[in-house]
Scaffold this active site. Structure first.
Site, PDB file in Angstrom:
ATOM      1  N   PHE A  74       0.715  -1.051   0.014  1.00  0.00           N
ATOM      2  CA  PHE A  74      -0.105   0.093   0.092  1.00  0.00           C
ATOM      3  C   PHE A  74       0.880   1.286   0.072  1.00  0.00           C
ATOM      4  CE2 PHE A  74      -2.849  -2.872   2.125  1.00  0.00           C
ATOM      5  CZ  PHE A  74      -4.094  -2.761   1.621  1.00  0.00           C
ATOM      6  N   THR A 118      -4.583   2.457  -8.936  1.00  0.00           N
ATOM      7  CA  THR A 118      -5.358   3.742  -8.700  1.00  0.00           C
ATOM      8  C   THR A 118      -6.242   3.968 -10.033  1.00  0.00           C
ATOM      9  OG1 THR A 118      -5.682   6.207  -8.613  1.00  0.00           O
ATOM     10  CG2 THR A 118      -3.481   5.231  -9.265  1.00  0.00           C
ATOM     11  N   TYR A 142       1.152  11.576  -9.952  1.00  0.00           N
ATOM     12  CA  TYR A 142       0.693  10.518  -9.071  1.00  0.00           C
ATOM     13  C   TYR A 142       0.408   9.036  -9.799  1.00  0.00           C
ATOM     14  CZ  TYR A 142      -2.561   7.767  -6.241  1.00  0.00           C
ATOM     15  OH  TYR A 142      -3.189   6.675  -5.701  1.00  0.00           O
ATOM     16  N   LYS A 146       2.208   5.279 -10.600  1.00  0.00           N
ATOM     17  CA  LYS A 146       1.351   3.871 -10.158  1.00  0.00           C
ATOM     18  C   LYS A 146       1.412   3.198 -11.157  1.00  0.00           C
ATOM     19  CE  LYS A 146       0.045   4.368  -5.704  1.00  0.00           C
ATOM     20  NZ  LYS A 146       0.306   3.331  -4.853  1.00  0.00           N
ATOM     21  N   LEU A 188     -13.107  14.897  -0.609  1.00  0.00           N
ATOM     22  CA  LEU A 188     -14.438  15.404  -0.586  1.00  0.00           C
ATOM     23  C   LEU A 188     -15.233  15.088   0.816  1.00  0.00           C
ATOM     24  CD1 LEU A 188     -16.470  17.121  -1.681  1.00  0.00           C
ATOM     25  CD2 LEU A 188     -17.446  15.016  -3.053  1.00  0.00           C
ATOM     26  N   PHE A 206     -15.512  22.257  -6.353  1.00  0.00           N
ATOM     27  CA  PHE A 206     -14.597  22.558  -7.415  1.00  0.00           C
ATOM     28  C   PHE A 206     -15.346  22.431  -8.727  1.00  0.00           C
ATOM     29  CE2 PHE A 206     -11.408  21.337  -4.241  1.00  0.00           C
ATOM     30  CZ  PHE A 206     -11.046  22.425  -3.668  1.00  0.00           C
ATOM     31  N   GLY A 282      -6.795  19.127 -13.298  1.00  0.00           N
ATOM     32  CA  GLY A 282      -6.504  17.921 -13.352  1.00  0.00           C
ATOM     33  C   GLY A 282      -7.734  16.939 -12.922  1.00  0.00           C
ATOM     34  N   ASP A 283      -8.634  17.471 -12.518  1.00  0.00           N
ATOM     35  CA  ASP A 283     -10.009  16.734 -12.241  1.00  0.00           C
ATOM     36  C   ASP A 283     -10.638  16.163 -13.640  1.00  0.00           C
ATOM     37  OD1 ASP A 283      -9.723  16.503  -9.813  1.00  0.00           O
ATOM     38  OD2 ASP A 283     -11.166  18.177  -9.123  1.00  0.00           O
TER      39      ASP A 283
HETATM   40  N1  UDP Z   1     -13.999  18.243  -4.575  1.00  0.00           N
HETATM   41  C1  UDP Z   1     -14.507  19.554  -4.164  1.00  0.00           C
HETATM   42  N2  UDP Z   1     -14.265  19.931  -3.069  1.00  0.00           N
HETATM   43  C2  UDP Z   1     -13.366  19.618  -2.248  1.00  0.00           C
HETATM   44  C3  UDP Z   1     -12.596  18.560  -2.422  1.00  0.00           C
HETATM   45  C4  UDP Z   1     -13.028  17.572  -3.560  1.00  0.00           C
HETATM   46  O1  UDP Z   1     -15.409  19.758  -4.820  1.00  0.00           O
HETATM   47  O2  UDP Z   1     -12.911  20.328  -1.458  1.00  0.00           O
HETATM   48  C5  UDP Z   1     -14.382  17.372  -5.575  1.00  0.00           C
HETATM   49  C6  UDP Z   1     -13.132  17.424  -6.643  1.00  0.00           C
HETATM   50  O3  UDP Z   1     -13.139  18.200  -7.541  1.00  0.00           O
HETATM   51  C7  UDP Z   1     -13.624  15.812  -7.155  1.00  0.00           C
HETATM   52  C8  UDP Z   1     -14.461  14.907  -6.121  1.00  0.00           C
HETATM   53  O4  UDP Z   1     -14.720  15.998  -5.175  1.00  0.00           O
HETATM   54  O5  UDP Z   1     -14.614  15.958  -8.333  1.00  0.00           O
HETATM   55  C9  UDP Z   1     -13.766  13.907  -5.258  1.00  0.00           C
HETATM   56  O6  UDP Z   1     -12.623  14.492  -4.892  1.00  0.00           O
HETATM   57  P1  UDP Z   1     -11.372  13.830  -4.163  1.00  0.00           P
HETATM   58  O7  UDP Z   1     -10.239  14.460  -3.709  1.00  0.00           O
HETATM   59  O8  UDP Z   1     -12.149  13.266  -2.914  1.00  0.00           O
HETATM   60  O9  UDP Z   1     -10.907  12.520  -4.746  1.00  0.00           O
HETATM   61  P2  UDP Z   1     -10.382  12.207  -6.265  1.00  0.00           P
HETATM   62  O10 UDP Z   1     -11.567  12.234  -7.071  1.00  0.00           O
HETATM   63  O11 UDP Z   1      -9.675  13.616  -6.639  1.00  0.00           O
HETATM   64  O12 UDP Z   1      -9.596  11.437  -6.070  1.00  0.00           O
END
Ligand code: UDP
Length: 321
Positions: A74, A118, A142, A146, A188, A206, A282-283
């Site tokens: 892990f 991942t 990241y 991986k 989140l 976001f 990057g989302d």
């Molecule tokens: N997100 C958000 N506000 C926050 C944190 C995350 O809107 O304060 C959104 C983020 O843009 C994504 C989703 O929640 O679309 C899940 O984000 P997280 O960081 O939990 O996991 P990831 O998908 O990045 O691995």
């Protein structure tokens, strides 16, 4: 009784898996450097080494002192945003340190490994749900670190090593009295629950201009207990079939950011103020797993729903406040 070495066993998913392995009568050894893991996650009766995989001599000590049957790996850095600012840190830990581990495994004739991979290996997907054969073009370092390690694992088939790479979607929820705790927290669900606890004033959403029904990103949220079960099945598969696999671990269902916040409001009874904010770099818009392959091979399906995820996370958050 088989002995399983768990690297990163004091972390969030690692510690849940350790508890489930113990319940399934495995003997467990843990390596953790406490970069992300926490001491209190380690059960009292479990042998533990506070070492860093970047030091190969320390890994050799663990393998010399113990008869290890298989490894669940892990340990690694997980924050995609941070990887874009400091790629060396990610390649050094997630790729190079992992290579040290593999070298020592071969030296000691340990040839079975389950690897924490991942959904970030896929990058921005061309299709949803994402299958294991979908294109893999990570959008952050990241994910690259991986994916590189997955490729290294495939090369190590030359030595007779077999690997199962579990590509996690969004791990969340809590079990065994453990929970999700990152410093700093960027995920989140824990952030939303912090608002309900009064630790934060609001949650920032976001991006509200994505091409989705409510304009917010969609993710596949998978309970950490379901994830832990996939690891136990992966070890059994290596013991019984000894073949390598790449498997998505997700539910096959997606929820938007707004749906998650609404569910947290329902579970906590708190209004949870939300502020619409700009997109995070990057989302990808939507990441949802096809969970067909793991269902076919392991007969594994997620058992926990969104309500159970948020409720278990909320119970844990309230206790640790
Ligand atoms: N997100 C958000 N506000 C926050 C944190 C995350 O809107 O304060 C959104 C983020 O843009 C994504 C989703 O929640 O679309 C899940 O984000 P997280 O960081 O939990 O996991 P990831 O998908 O990045 O691995």
């Amino acid at each position: 009784m088989k002995t399983i070495l768990v690297t990163g066993g004091a972390g969030y998913i690692g510690s849940h898996t350790v508890h489930l392995l113990l319940e399934n009568n495995y003997n467990v050894l843990i390596i953790d450097n406490f970069d992300n893991g926490v001491q209190k996650n380690i059960p009292e009766n479990v042998k533990f080494y506070q070492i860093d995989l970047r030091n190969i001599s320390d890994i050799r000590k663990v393998f010399s002192e113990n008869q290890i049957d298989a490894v669940v790996h892990f340990s690694g850095y997980i924050e995609a945003g941070e990887s874009m600012a400091d790629p060396y840190k990610f390649y050094n830990n997630n790729t190079f340190a992992g290579l040290n581990l593999l070298k020592v495994m071969i030296e000691h004739n340990v040839k079975k490994i389950v690897f924490s991979s991942t959904a970030a290996v896929y990058g921005e997907p061309e299709e949803n749900p994402i299958t294991e054969n979908s294109k893999k073009i990570p959008t952050n370092f990241y994910g690259s670190s991986k994916l590189m390690f997955e490729n290294i694992l495939d090369s190590f088939e030359v030595y007779g090593m077999k690997n199962i790479c579990l590509r996690y979607f969004n791990a969340c929820g809590a079990a065994f009295g453990l929970g999700e705790e990152h410093k700093p927290e960027t995920h989140l669900i824990p952030l939303v629950l912090d608002v309900a606890l009064g630790k934060r004033e609001h949650i920032k959403i976001f991006g509200t201009d994505y091409q989705t029904l409510d304009g917010t990103c969609i993710r596949d949220y998978i309970h950490v207990l379901d994830l832990a079960k996939a690891h136990v099945l992966a070890l059994k598969h290596l013991e019984e079939k000894n073949t390598s696999l790449k498997l998505n671990v997700g539910t096959g269902k997606g929820f938007s950011v707004k749906e998650i916040i609404d569910k947290c409001r329902e579970v906590t009874g708190h209004p949870i103020p939300a502020i619409e904010s700009s997109r995070r770099d990057g989302d990808p818009t939507t990441l949802v797993a096809s969970a067909e392959k793991i269902k076919d091979i392991f007969n594994w399906e997620s058992q926990e729903d969104l309500n159970s995820i948020i409720s278990s996370a909320w119970e844990w958050h309230k206790k640790t406040f």
